[in-house]
Enzyme design. Structure first.
Site, PDB file in Angstrom:
ATOM      1  N   GLU A  42      34.757  41.824  37.508  1.00 22.28           N
ATOM      2  CA  GLU A  42      36.057  42.468  37.293  1.00 22.28           C
ATOM      3  C   GLU A  42      36.304  42.543  35.786  1.00 22.28           C
ATOM      4  O   GLU A  42      36.587  41.532  35.140  1.00 22.28           O
ATOM      5  CB  GLU A  42      37.176  41.669  37.973  1.00 22.28           C
ATOM      6  CG  GLU A  42      38.559  42.235  37.686  1.00 22.28           C
ATOM      7  CD  GLU A  42      39.695  41.306  38.124  1.00 22.28           C
ATOM      8  OE1 GLU A  42      39.485  40.463  39.022  1.00 22.28           O
ATOM      9  OE2 GLU A  42      40.789  41.435  37.548  1.00 22.28           O
ATOM     10  N   ARG A  46      42.694  45.350  29.910  1.00 24.27           N
ATOM     11  CA  ARG A  46      43.672  44.816  28.954  1.00 24.27           C
ATOM     12  C   ARG A  46      43.317  45.120  27.512  1.00 24.27           C
ATOM     13  O   ARG A  46      44.125  44.913  26.619  1.00 24.27           O
ATOM     14  CB  ARG A  46      43.732  43.286  29.087  1.00 24.27           C
ATOM     15  CG  ARG A  46      44.430  42.858  30.327  1.00 24.27           C
ATOM     16  CD  ARG A  46      44.325  41.360  30.482  1.00 24.27           C
ATOM     17  NE  ARG A  46      44.247  41.089  31.889  1.00 24.27           N
ATOM     18  CZ  ARG A  46      44.215  39.887  32.427  1.00 24.27           C
ATOM     19  NH1 ARG A  46      44.263  38.831  31.650  1.00 24.27           N
ATOM     20  NH2 ARG A  46      44.143  39.741  33.716  1.00 24.27           N
ATOM     21  N   THR A  70      43.361  44.466  36.175  1.00 24.17           N
ATOM     22  CA  THR A  70      44.617  44.819  35.500  1.00 24.17           C
ATOM     23  C   THR A  70      44.926  46.308  35.661  1.00 24.17           C
ATOM     24  O   THR A  70      45.407  46.968  34.732  1.00 24.17           O
ATOM     25  CB  THR A  70      44.603  44.400  34.002  1.00 24.17           C
ATOM     26  OG1 THR A  70      43.904  43.166  33.843  1.00 24.17           O
ATOM     27  CG2 THR A  70      46.018  44.200  33.494  1.00 24.17           C
ATOM     28  N   LYS A 130      44.352  39.822  46.627  1.00 20.70           N
ATOM     29  CA  LYS A 130      44.319  38.807  45.576  1.00 20.70           C
ATOM     30  C   LYS A 130      45.614  37.997  45.674  1.00 20.70           C
ATOM     31  O   LYS A 130      46.692  38.578  45.839  1.00 20.70           O
ATOM     32  CB  LYS A 130      44.217  39.521  44.232  1.00 20.70           C
ATOM     33  CG  LYS A 130      44.449  38.686  43.000  1.00 20.70           C
ATOM     34  CD  LYS A 130      44.148  39.525  41.753  1.00 20.70           C
ATOM     35  CE  LYS A 130      44.731  38.908  40.508  1.00 20.70           C
ATOM     36  NZ  LYS A 130      44.197  39.501  39.271  1.00 20.70           N
TER      37      LYS A 130
HETATM   38  C1  3PG Z   1      44.042  36.866  34.974  1.00 22.97           C
HETATM   39  O1  3PG Z   1      44.436  37.920  35.442  1.00 22.97           O
HETATM   40  O2  3PG Z   1      44.111  36.556  33.778  1.00 22.97           O
HETATM   41  C2  3PG Z   1      43.417  35.973  35.942  1.00 22.97           C
HETATM   42  O3  3PG Z   1      44.360  35.531  36.814  1.00 22.97           O
HETATM   43  C3  3PG Z   1      42.643  34.879  35.321  1.00 22.97           C
HETATM   44  O4  3PG Z   1      43.336  33.709  35.382  1.00 22.97           O
HETATM   45  P1  3PG Z   1      42.658  32.402  34.789  1.00 22.97           P
HETATM   46  O5  3PG Z   1      42.473  32.666  33.311  1.00 22.97           O
HETATM   47  O6  3PG Z   1      43.659  31.310  35.058  1.00 22.97           O
HETATM   48  O7  3PG Z   1      41.353  32.206  35.491  1.00 22.97           O
END
Ligand code: 3PG
Length: 211
Positions: A42, A46, A70, A130
């Site tokens: 994934e 961002r 995202t 999710k």
């Molecule tokens: C995110 O979207 O940043 C994810 O949820 C990752 O979360 P984490 O950094 O706690 O694994």
């Protein structure tokens, strides 16, 4: 035909959530993850490098199953499909994105954190979601609570998990796979430390449910 969303959970216990700052990191990073047994990637939108990174991985790392994270708009989903992504992950549920994914042949993994959001996503035909942000939104007790009214819904908890806690989540009957960013630390990517990424991927691949 899109890959079924649940197929994303069949290639190992952890889906890495990846933030790429420089597109040149994308292919060696993806190869390092695949070498460690992690194929479903994934790549978040961002950063400006996100979309071109998906494009490069889709073209140059055939063993990877790459998608966009995202995804917050239909335009993001369209861009992910154009880049060669096979799935989209959203922080929340948006029925417009879910519909667009059907048209774009993308698997759709939207985030939910409440029973009402589960119901809305299920109404849109989705049964693999999710759970985000997993730990702040209630963690394991919340997932256990959701299993009662929604035994048909499976989750990918993401947000706040660690290699130490992921096994406890994987032991739940409604958890198929976990998500987390710990496989691709920013400093390892910046340093080009692909051996470390492979090692983290190997450790993640070996995670087992811990009851
Ligand atoms: C995110 O979207 O940043 C994810 O949820 C990752 O979360 P984490 O950094 O706690 O694994």
């Amino acid at each position: 035909m899109p890959i079924p969303a649940r197929e994303l959970a069949t290639h190992g216990p952890v889906i890495p959530v990846i933030v790429i700052e420089h597109v040149d990191q994308a292919v060696p990073m993806a190869r390092a993850l695949v070498a460690g047994g992690v194929r479903v990637l994934e790549v978040t939108l961002r950063t400006p490098a996100g979309l071109p990174s998906i494009e490069r991985i889709a073209r140059e790392v055939p063993d990877a199953i790459v998608g966009a994270g995202t995804v917050c708009s239909v335009a993001d989903a369209q861009a992910a499909a154009s880049a060669g992504g096979l799935f989209v992950v959203s922080p929340g549920f948006d029925p417009d994105i879910a519909r667009a994914c059907v048209d774009l042949d993308l698997a759709c993994l939207p985030g939910v954190a409440t029973a009402g959001e589960v119901m809305a996503a299920r109404k849109a035909g989705l049964d693999f979601l999710k759970f985000f942000p997993a730990v702040p939104a209630g963690g394991i007790p919340m997932l256990k609570a959701l299993h009662g009214p929604f035994p048909d819904i499976a989750f990918c908890p993401t947000g706040g998990l660690t290699p130490q806690t992921a096994g406890n989540f994987l032991a739940l009957p409604n958890v198929l796979v976990c998500g987390g960013s710990w496989l691709t630390p920013a400093d390892a990517l910046a340093a080009g430390d692909w051996a470390r990424v492979t090692q983290l991927a190997q450790q993640a691949s070996a995670l087992k449910p811990v009851a």
